[in-house]
Design an enzyme around this catalytic site. Structure first.
Site, PDB file in Angstrom:
ATOM      1  N   ARG A 117       0.872  -1.176   0.000  1.00  0.00           N
ATOM      2  CA  ARG A 117       0.000   0.000   0.000  1.00  0.00           C
ATOM      3  C   ARG A 117       0.910   1.227   0.000  1.00  0.00           C
ATOM      4  O   ARG A 117       1.686   1.427   0.941  1.00  0.00           O
ATOM      5  CB  ARG A 117      -0.867  -0.008   1.254  1.00  0.00           C
ATOM      6  CG  ARG A 117      -1.715   1.231   1.368  1.00  0.00           C
ATOM      7  CD  ARG A 117      -2.470   1.265   2.679  1.00  0.00           C
ATOM      8  NE  ARG A 117      -3.087   2.555   2.842  1.00  0.00           N
ATOM      9  CZ  ARG A 117      -3.611   2.981   3.972  1.00  0.00           C
ATOM     10  NH1 ARG A 117      -3.598   2.217   5.040  1.00  0.00           N
ATOM     11  NH2 ARG A 117      -4.153   4.169   4.050  1.00  0.00           N
ATOM     12  N   ASP A 173      -3.024   4.868  -2.684  1.00  0.00           N
ATOM     13  CA  ASP A 173      -4.207   5.427  -2.011  1.00  0.00           C
ATOM     14  C   ASP A 173      -4.759   6.639  -2.747  1.00  0.00           C
ATOM     15  O   ASP A 173      -5.901   7.032  -2.539  1.00  0.00           O
ATOM     16  CB  ASP A 173      -3.849   5.825  -0.574  1.00  0.00           C
ATOM     17  CG  ASP A 173      -4.324   4.774   0.404  1.00  0.00           C
ATOM     18  OD1 ASP A 173      -5.392   4.188   0.166  1.00  0.00           O
ATOM     19  OD2 ASP A 173      -3.619   4.538   1.403  1.00  0.00           O
ATOM     20  N   HIS A 226     -14.309   7.383   5.747  1.00  0.00           N
ATOM     21  CA  HIS A 226     -13.215   6.567   6.299  1.00  0.00           C
ATOM     22  C   HIS A 226     -12.743   7.266   7.575  1.00  0.00           C
ATOM     23  O   HIS A 226     -12.109   8.323   7.520  1.00  0.00           O
ATOM     24  CB  HIS A 226     -12.086   6.470   5.273  1.00  0.00           C
ATOM     25  CG  HIS A 226     -10.912   5.658   5.751  1.00  0.00           C
ATOM     26  ND1 HIS A 226     -10.596   4.418   5.232  1.00  0.00           N
ATOM     27  CD2 HIS A 226     -10.001   5.895   6.722  1.00  0.00           C
ATOM     28  CE1 HIS A 226      -9.529   3.945   5.858  1.00  0.00           C
ATOM     29  NE2 HIS A 226      -9.152   4.823   6.774  1.00  0.00           N
ATOM     30  N   LEU A 227     -13.107   6.682   8.721  1.00  0.00           N
ATOM     31  CA  LEU A 227     -12.793   7.316  10.008  1.00  0.00           C
ATOM     32  C   LEU A 227     -11.915   6.378  10.823  1.00  0.00           C
ATOM     33  O   LEU A 227     -12.406   5.474  11.507  1.00  0.00           O
ATOM     34  CB  LEU A 227     -14.089   7.629  10.784  1.00  0.00           C
ATOM     35  CG  LEU A 227     -15.180   8.393  10.007  1.00  0.00           C
ATOM     36  CD1 LEU A 227     -16.437   8.531  10.851  1.00  0.00           C
ATOM     37  CD2 LEU A 227     -14.681   9.771   9.581  1.00  0.00           C
ATOM     38  N   GLY A 228     -10.604   6.575  10.722  1.00  0.00           N
ATOM     39  CA  GLY A 228      -9.653   5.767  11.496  1.00  0.00           C
ATOM     40  C   GLY A 228      -8.697   6.709  12.189  1.00  0.00           C
ATOM     41  O   GLY A 228      -9.102   7.783  12.635  1.00  0.00           O
ATOM     42  N   ASN A 229      -7.418   6.329  12.283  1.00  0.00           N
ATOM     43  CA  ASN A 229      -6.435   7.298  12.763  1.00  0.00           C
ATOM     44  C   ASN A 229      -6.398   8.485  11.824  1.00  0.00           C
ATOM     45  O   ASN A 229      -6.326   9.633  12.234  1.00  0.00           O
ATOM     46  CB  ASN A 229      -5.051   6.656  12.856  1.00  0.00           C
ATOM     47  CG  ASN A 229      -4.965   5.744  14.059  1.00  0.00           C
ATOM     48  OD1 ASN A 229      -5.408   6.111  15.146  1.00  0.00           O
ATOM     49  ND2 ASN A 229      -4.420   4.560  13.875  1.00  0.00           N
ATOM     50  N   GLY A 230      -6.410   8.185  10.525  1.00  0.00           N
ATOM     51  CA  GLY A 230      -6.604   9.220   9.510  1.00  0.00           C
ATOM     52  C   GLY A 230      -8.061   9.187   9.086  1.00  0.00           C
ATOM     53  O   GLY A 230      -8.686   8.128   9.109  1.00  0.00           O
TER      54      GLY A 230
HETATM   55  P1  AMP Z   1      -7.747   2.480  12.043  1.00  0.00           P
HETATM   56  O1  AMP Z   1      -6.800   3.570  11.631  1.00  0.00           O
HETATM   57  O2  AMP Z   1      -8.774   2.180  11.015  1.00  0.00           O
HETATM   58  O3  AMP Z   1      -7.058   1.253  12.573  1.00  0.00           O
HETATM   59  O4  AMP Z   1      -8.561   3.075  13.274  1.00  0.00           O
HETATM   60  C1  AMP Z   1      -7.929   3.292  14.494  1.00  0.00           C
HETATM   61  C2  AMP Z   1      -8.803   4.119  15.393  1.00  0.00           C
HETATM   62  O5  AMP Z   1     -10.109   3.515  15.518  1.00  0.00           O
HETATM   63  C3  AMP Z   1      -8.286   4.181  16.812  1.00  0.00           C
HETATM   64  O6  AMP Z   1      -7.383   5.208  16.977  1.00  0.00           O
HETATM   65  C4  AMP Z   1      -9.522   4.421  17.608  1.00  0.00           C
HETATM   66  O7  AMP Z   1      -9.662   5.809  17.788  1.00  0.00           O
HETATM   67  C5  AMP Z   1     -10.657   3.959  16.741  1.00  0.00           C
HETATM   68  N1  AMP Z   1     -11.458   2.887  17.356  1.00  0.00           N
HETATM   69  C6  AMP Z   1     -11.232   1.550  17.339  1.00  0.00           C
HETATM   70  N2  AMP Z   1     -12.186   0.907  18.043  1.00  0.00           N
HETATM   71  C7  AMP Z   1     -13.031   1.859  18.498  1.00  0.00           C
HETATM   72  C8  AMP Z   1     -14.238   1.847  19.284  1.00  0.00           C
HETATM   73  N3  AMP Z   1     -14.750   0.711  19.744  1.00  0.00           N
HETATM   74  N4  AMP Z   1     -14.833   3.033  19.551  1.00  0.00           N
HETATM   75  C9  AMP Z   1     -14.325   4.182  19.106  1.00  0.00           C
HETATM   76  N5  AMP Z   1     -13.209   4.265  18.352  1.00  0.00           N
HETATM   77  C10 AMP Z   1     -12.577   3.125  18.052  1.00  0.00           C
END
Ligand code: AMP
Length: 386
Positions: free
Chosen positions: A82, A139, A198-202
């Protein structure tokens, strides 16, 4: 690692094994799980994080271990990478050549954290598997269809001519979610207007019409757009000029502030992890509450802006760590979107296990929670190119 048939399509498959390296303070955690649920876990103290060495050590150790939980390395035929930023030259998945590596390195100045790690990954794989094809998937690639009016920044036009434009990111997952949403809803891709969150770290949004990305919140770099874990997203560029003038801050410090000290962490002062922020907010911590409220406010505004770009919306997708797991964020984000025809089924939202539709039957907009499957998408591109 995935085992895929050459005609594999549609449903994602489970990996034969997957490995994860995490760093927290001076601790390095390794977790590897195979399809049978067997796990290998190890924690070590490291003085300085060196991702390339850590990944190499992890793989060597796992292949040598008597338990052989990840099978034999001779089973591996193709290696996919990636790559976050393809820059102006690279958008389609491609076999890695020295020219491709050079083009990835050339854009390292725009996405230093991500592309340097990408090149390190390629070099490590070339060392461990010198005869195997390496495939790079970008990406930025999915957003190559952005119309010029969405891609060009309204600065001087020569910015655009020298490659300063909106590229957009998280495209591998946005594209996967588009296909998955159409599959779940049994609709033709060409008939759908989708907002992928897309809601993660980024964090980023993509507005997808007829299968094409027509707008997105990340820009020239992955700093733009929504609030994120340690990145603030869009801010008034005048703040940066002010900090440079008044505090004499240079590019290195600005980079650190914008990439590492902002977002959920910067506002809450506690953590970049939404789980920790939510727990603190629940206990009455005012700055954690503010961090959550800013996150949701920006998400709502972003979704509404994407709906305007699309001229309507049929489907909103929530994906990645926060999108898949946080009913609070999904519920709060959708609470003000009734004017778009969004109606959440609160019970289904609370109990959602991806992949699932959490809108009421009467909702004019379907709301889906879809598990991000970037690894599988990359594996499929590898098979397609082989
Ligand atoms: P990713 O970048 O897709 O791995 O997402 C990581 C982020 O997902 C973490 O920093 C958390 O803030 C969030 N996350 C994971 N599990 C949960 C949850 N059960 N509730 C809220 N946020 C979560």
């Amino acid at each position: 690692m995935f085992e895929l048939a050459s005609d594999s399509s549609g449903e994602p498959v489970q990996p034969l094994w997957e490995g994860k390296l995490e760093w927290e303070g001076d601790k390095e955690k390794v977790t590897v799980r195979n399809a049978g649920g067997k796990e290998f876990k190890e924690e070590a103290v490291v003085k300085e994080v060196d991702r390339k060495t850590s990944v190499e050590k992890m793989l060597q150790k796992l292949w040598q271990t008597p338990t052989q939980i990840i099978g034999d390395r001779s089973e591996i035929a193709l290696i996919g990478h990636r790559i976050v930023h393809g820059g102006p030259k690279l958008s389609q998945p491609t076999i890695v050549t020295s020219q491709v590596k050079q083009a990835i390195s050339d854009v390292s100045l725009i996405a230093p954290l991500h592309n340097v790690a990408g090149i390190q990954g390629i070099e490590l794989a070339e060392k461990l598997f010198p005869k195997h094809p390496q495939i790079a998937v970008f990406d930025t690639g999915f957003h190559r269809t952005l119309p010029k009016y969405a891609a060009v920044y309204p600065g001087p036009y020569h910015w655009f001519e020298r490659g300063i434009r909106r590229y957009g990111f998280h495209g591998i997952n946005h594209e996967y979610c588009l296909h998955r949403a159409a599959h779940i809803l049994k609709r033709e891709i060409t008939s759908l207007k989708i907002i992928s969150c897309h809601l993660g770290n980024g964090c980023s949004l993509a507005a997808i019409s007829g299968g094409k990305s027509v707008d997105t919140t990340m820009g020239f770099t992955p700093l733009d757009g929504l609030m994120m874990g340690t990145r603030g997203g869009s801010i008034d560029p005048g703040i940066l000029i002010h900090l440079m003038r008044v505090d004499g801050i240079g590019p290195k410090d600005l980079d650190d502030i914008l990439n590492h000290d902002s977002g959920l962490l910067g506002i809450s002062g506690i953590s970049s992890d939404m789980r920790t922020v939510l727990t603190a907010a629940g206990k009455g911590n005012e700055r954690a509450k503010l961090a959550f409220n800013i996150f949701v406010h920006r998400l709502q505004s972003g979704i509404a802006a994407m709906a305007a770009s699309l001229g309507g919306v049929d489907v909103i997708v929530f994906t990645a760590g926060i999108g898949e797991n946080s009913a609070e964020v999904r519920g709060a984000a959708c609470a003000k979107l009734m004017f778009l025809g969004v109606e959440l089924d609160q019970a289904n939202n609370s109990s959602a296990r991806p992949d699932v539709d959490i809108a009421t039957q009467n909702s004019a907009v379907r709301v889906l929670v879809i598990r991000a499957q970037e690894d599988w998408s990359i594996a499929r591109e590898c098979v397609r190119l082989s």
